[in-house]
Design a protein around this motif. Structure first.
Motif, PDB file in Angstrom:
ATOM      1  N   THR A   1     -32.614  25.258  10.020  1.00 47.55           N
ATOM      2  CA  THR A   1     -32.568  25.964   8.569  1.00 47.55           C
ATOM      3  C   THR A   1     -33.746  25.455   7.782  1.00 47.55           C
ATOM      4  OG1 THR A   1     -30.309  26.442   9.133  1.00 47.55           O
ATOM      5  CG2 THR A   1     -31.360  27.090   6.889  1.00 47.55           C
ATOM      6  N   ASP A   2     -34.579  26.438   7.305  1.00 48.45           N
ATOM      7  CA  ASP A   2     -35.733  26.260   6.250  1.00 48.45           C
ATOM      8  C   ASP A   2     -35.053  26.333   4.868  1.00 48.45           C
ATOM      9  OD1 ASP A   2     -37.998  25.461   7.758  1.00 48.45           O
ATOM     10  OD2 ASP A   2     -38.070  27.357   8.388  1.00 48.45           O
ATOM     11  N   TYR A   3     -34.483  27.324   4.685  1.00 48.84           N
ATOM     12  CA  TYR A   3     -33.944  27.671   3.152  1.00 48.84           C
ATOM     13  C   TYR A   3     -32.631  28.568   3.218  1.00 48.84           C
ATOM     14  CZ  TYR A   3     -38.694  26.923   2.053  1.00 48.84           C
ATOM     15  OH  TYR A   3     -39.822  26.358   1.846  1.00 48.84           O
ATOM     16  N   VAL A   4     -31.565  28.220   2.501  1.00 47.49           N
ATOM     17  CA  VAL A   4     -30.564  28.914   2.225  1.00 47.49           C
ATOM     18  C   VAL A   4     -30.512  29.645   1.036  1.00 47.49           C
ATOM     19  CG1 VAL A   4     -28.085  28.613   1.759  1.00 47.49           C
ATOM     20  CG2 VAL A   4     -28.945  27.041   3.521  1.00 47.49           C
ATOM     21  N   ILE A   5     -30.602  30.984   1.289  1.00 47.31           N
ATOM     22  CA  ILE A   5     -30.592  32.036   0.073  1.00 47.31           C
ATOM     23  C   ILE A   5     -29.373  32.162  -0.283  1.00 47.31           C
ATOM     24  CG2 ILE A   5     -31.462  34.419  -0.646  1.00 47.31           C
ATOM     25  CD1 ILE A   5     -33.506  32.019   0.679  1.00 47.31           C
ATOM     26  N   ARG A   6     -29.230  31.910  -1.649  1.00 48.18           N
ATOM     27  CA  ARG A   6     -27.929  32.404  -2.520  1.00 48.18           C
ATOM     28  C   ARG A   6     -27.804  33.520  -2.903  1.00 48.18           C
ATOM     29  NH1 ARG A   6     -27.253  28.454  -6.885  1.00 48.18           N
ATOM     30  NH2 ARG A   6     -27.780  30.019  -8.291  1.00 48.18           N
ATOM     31  N   GLY A   7     -26.964  34.632  -2.701  1.00 52.09           N
ATOM     32  CA  GLY A   7     -27.090  35.870  -3.288  1.00 52.09           C
ATOM     33  C   GLY A   7     -26.398  35.773  -4.418  1.00 52.09           C
ATOM     34  N   GLU A   8     -26.826  36.553  -5.450  1.00 53.73           N
ATOM     35  CA  GLU A   8     -26.404  36.535  -6.698  1.00 53.73           C
ATOM     36  C   GLU A   8     -25.671  37.771  -7.287  1.00 53.73           C
ATOM     37  OE1 GLU A   8     -29.725  34.814  -9.405  1.00 53.73           O
ATOM     38  OE2 GLU A   8     -31.030  35.658  -7.527  1.00 53.73           O
ATOM     39  N   ALA A   9     -25.404  38.699  -6.426  1.00 54.66           N
ATOM     40  CA  ALA A   9     -24.463  39.814  -6.941  1.00 54.66           C
ATOM     41  C   ALA A   9     -23.002  39.280  -7.424  1.00 54.66           C
ATOM     42  CB  ALA A   9     -23.980  40.746  -5.743  1.00 54.66           C
ATOM     43  N   PRO A  10     -22.216  39.701  -8.284  1.00 55.76           N
ATOM     44  CA  PRO A  10     -21.322  39.548  -9.108  1.00 55.76           C
ATOM     45  C   PRO A  10     -20.293  39.329  -7.815  1.00 55.76           C
ATOM     46  CG  PRO A  10     -21.923  41.181 -10.332  1.00 55.76           C
ATOM     47  CD  PRO A  10     -22.926  41.077  -9.062  1.00 55.76           C
ATOM     48  N   ARG A  11     -19.282  38.221  -7.912  1.00 53.73           N
ATOM     49  CA  ARG A  11     -18.264  38.018  -6.859  1.00 53.73           C
ATOM     50  C   ARG A  11     -17.031  38.824  -7.282  1.00 53.73           C
ATOM     51  NH1 ARG A  11     -20.026  34.252  -3.653  1.00 53.73           N
ATOM     52  NH2 ARG A  11     -21.338  32.454  -4.367  1.00 53.73           N
ATOM     53  N   LYS A  12     -16.745  39.291  -5.847  1.00 60.59           N
ATOM     54  CA  LYS A  12     -15.383  40.069  -5.901  1.00 60.59           C
ATOM     55  C   LYS A  12     -14.305  38.997  -6.003  1.00 60.59           C
ATOM     56  CE  LYS A  12     -17.110  44.044  -3.440  1.00 60.59           C
ATOM     57  NZ  LYS A  12     -16.632  44.804  -2.418  1.00 60.59           N
ATOM     58  N   LYS A  13     -13.311  39.446  -6.541  1.00 57.66           N
ATOM     59  CA  LYS A  13     -11.888  38.703  -6.722  1.00 57.66           C
ATOM     60  C   LYS A  13     -11.668  37.739  -5.456  1.00 57.66           C
ATOM     61  CE  LYS A  13      -7.090  39.486  -7.791  1.00 57.66           C
ATOM     62  NZ  LYS A  13      -6.048  40.265  -7.909  1.00 57.66           N
ATOM     63  N   ASP A  14     -11.884  38.321  -4.441  1.00 60.24           N
ATOM     64  CA  ASP A  14     -11.382  37.447  -3.127  1.00 60.24           C
ATOM     65  C   ASP A  14     -12.503  36.607  -2.503  1.00 60.24           C
ATOM     66  OD1 ASP A  14      -8.994  38.529  -3.347  1.00 60.24           O
ATOM     67  OD2 ASP A  14      -9.359  40.034  -2.025  1.00 60.24           O
ATOM     68  N   ASP A  15     -13.957  36.528  -3.126  1.00 56.10           N
ATOM     69  CA  ASP A  15     -14.993  35.957  -2.635  1.00 56.10           C
ATOM     70  C   ASP A  15     -14.757  34.606  -2.913  1.00 56.10           C
ATOM     71  OD1 ASP A  15     -16.012  38.164  -1.726  1.00 56.10           O
ATOM     72  OD2 ASP A  15     -17.540  38.398  -3.384  1.00 56.10           O
ATOM     73  N   ILE A  16     -15.146  33.821  -1.908  1.00 49.33           N
ATOM     74  CA  ILE A  16     -15.343  32.262  -1.888  1.00 49.33           C
ATOM     75  C   ILE A  16     -16.347  31.757  -3.079  1.00 49.33           C
ATOM     76  CG2 ILE A  16     -15.996  30.027  -0.729  1.00 49.33           C
ATOM     77  CD1 ILE A  16     -15.091  31.542   1.733  1.00 49.33           C
ATOM     78  N   GLU A  17     -16.083  31.060  -4.118  1.00 50.16           N
ATOM     79  CA  GLU A  17     -17.118  30.560  -5.062  1.00 50.16           C
ATOM     80  C   GLU A  17     -17.902  29.603  -4.270  1.00 50.16           C
ATOM     81  OE1 GLU A  17     -17.240  30.645  -8.228  1.00 50.16           O
ATOM     82  OE2 GLU A  17     -15.560  32.200  -8.180  1.00 50.16           O
ATOM     83  N   TRP A  18     -19.336  29.572  -4.811  1.00 50.29           N
ATOM     84  CA  TRP A  18     -20.429  28.761  -4.274  1.00 50.29           C
ATOM     85  C   TRP A  18     -20.141  27.545  -3.922  1.00 50.29           C
ATOM     86  CZ3 TRP A  18     -24.503  28.435  -1.588  1.00 50.29           C
ATOM     87  CH2 TRP A  18     -25.446  27.394  -1.549  1.00 50.29           C
ATOM     88  N   ASP A  19     -19.285  26.772  -4.771  1.00 49.87           N
ATOM     89  CA  ASP A  19     -19.070  25.442  -4.692  1.00 49.87           C
ATOM     90  C   ASP A  19     -18.098  25.025  -3.443  1.00 49.87           C
ATOM     91  OD1 ASP A  19     -20.660  24.916  -6.999  1.00 49.87           O
ATOM     92  OD2 ASP A  19     -18.904  24.810  -8.262  1.00 49.87           O
ATOM     93  N   ASP A  20     -17.214  26.141  -3.129  1.00 49.07           N
ATOM     94  CA  ASP A  20     -16.455  26.146  -1.995  1.00 49.07           C
ATOM     95  C   ASP A  20     -16.977  26.522  -0.654  1.00 49.07           C
ATOM     96  OD1 ASP A  20     -14.729  24.778  -3.705  1.00 49.07           O
ATOM     97  OD2 ASP A  20     -13.790  27.029  -4.422  1.00 49.07           O
ATOM     98  N   GLU A  21     -18.270  27.180  -0.812  1.00 51.25           N
ATOM     99  CA  GLU A  21     -18.673  27.630   0.600  1.00 51.25           C
ATOM    100  C   GLU A  21     -19.241  26.787   1.291  1.00 51.25           C
ATOM    101  OE1 GLU A  21     -20.051  30.037   3.063  1.00 51.25           O
ATOM    102  OE2 GLU A  21     -19.908  31.014   1.024  1.00 51.25           O
TER     103      GLU A  21
END
Length: 177
Positions: free
Chosen positions: A129-149
């Motif tokens: 993997t060269d890069y991880v792209i972090r999506g920036e759309a607002p998270r939904k209630k059930d989405d995993i937080e970035w720190d827990d991904e």
């Protein structure tokens, strides 16, 4: 954008600067998979340890092996000059870039948009993997937080650059207003 261009190798160089300093020619073009609107950072040296950011340029006219760029940023007292090096973190001259997208994206067609470029999209972070792209759309209630991904943890362990979605779009010249 975390990680960063400090460790990246350069993608090319400035071969000409117009007398008024507003436009430059770079030594990469259509055959290298450069696209209209791509943004390159300009550095004084190729060596990652000693280079200094001098400005940025954006591709406005594309030919097979060169491109004309508009100078977006530079210090008028210390301008960009021929021979300076260019770098775009979302571009690797002569090779395919591997991305992993994490989270929900603002750009609904991001995966399809990336298919225009020499890249591979993977589901999981790996040594290739060269890069991880972090999506920036607002998270939904059930989405995993970035720190827990888990893929984010793996990227950190492997010291892979994590780039915000909006930064990727800017570097590719696909910025949305």
């Amino acid at each position: 954008f975390t990680g960063g261009t400090d460790k990246e190798s350069v993608d090319g160089k400035l071969i000409r600067v117009e007398p008024d300093g507003s436009h430059v020619m770079i030594d990469v073009g259509r055959e290298d998979w450069v696209g209209m609107g791509m943004v390159f950072e300009v550095y004084d040296r190729a060596d990652p340890e000693t280079r200094n950011l001098k400005g940025s340029v954006q591709v406005r006219r594309l030919m097979d092996t060169i491109a004309q760029c508009k100078v977006l940023e530079q210090d008028k007292m210390d301008p960009v000059l021929p021979g300076m090096f260019i770098l775009n973190p979302a571009f690797k001259r002569g090779r395919t870039v591997e991305f992993v997208i994490i989270g929900r994206t603002l750009e609904p067609n991001l995966k399809r948009l990336l298919q225009r470029y020499p890249c591979r999209l993977k589901e999981h972070v790996s040594n290739t993997t060269d890069y991880v792209i972090r999506g920036e759309a607002p998270r939904k209630k059930d989405d995993i937080e970035w720190d827990d991904e888990p893929e984010g943890d793996r990227a950190n362990q492997l010291e892979i650059t994590v780039m915000k979605e909006t930064d990727l779009l800017r570097y590719l010249g696909e910025e949305r207003d």
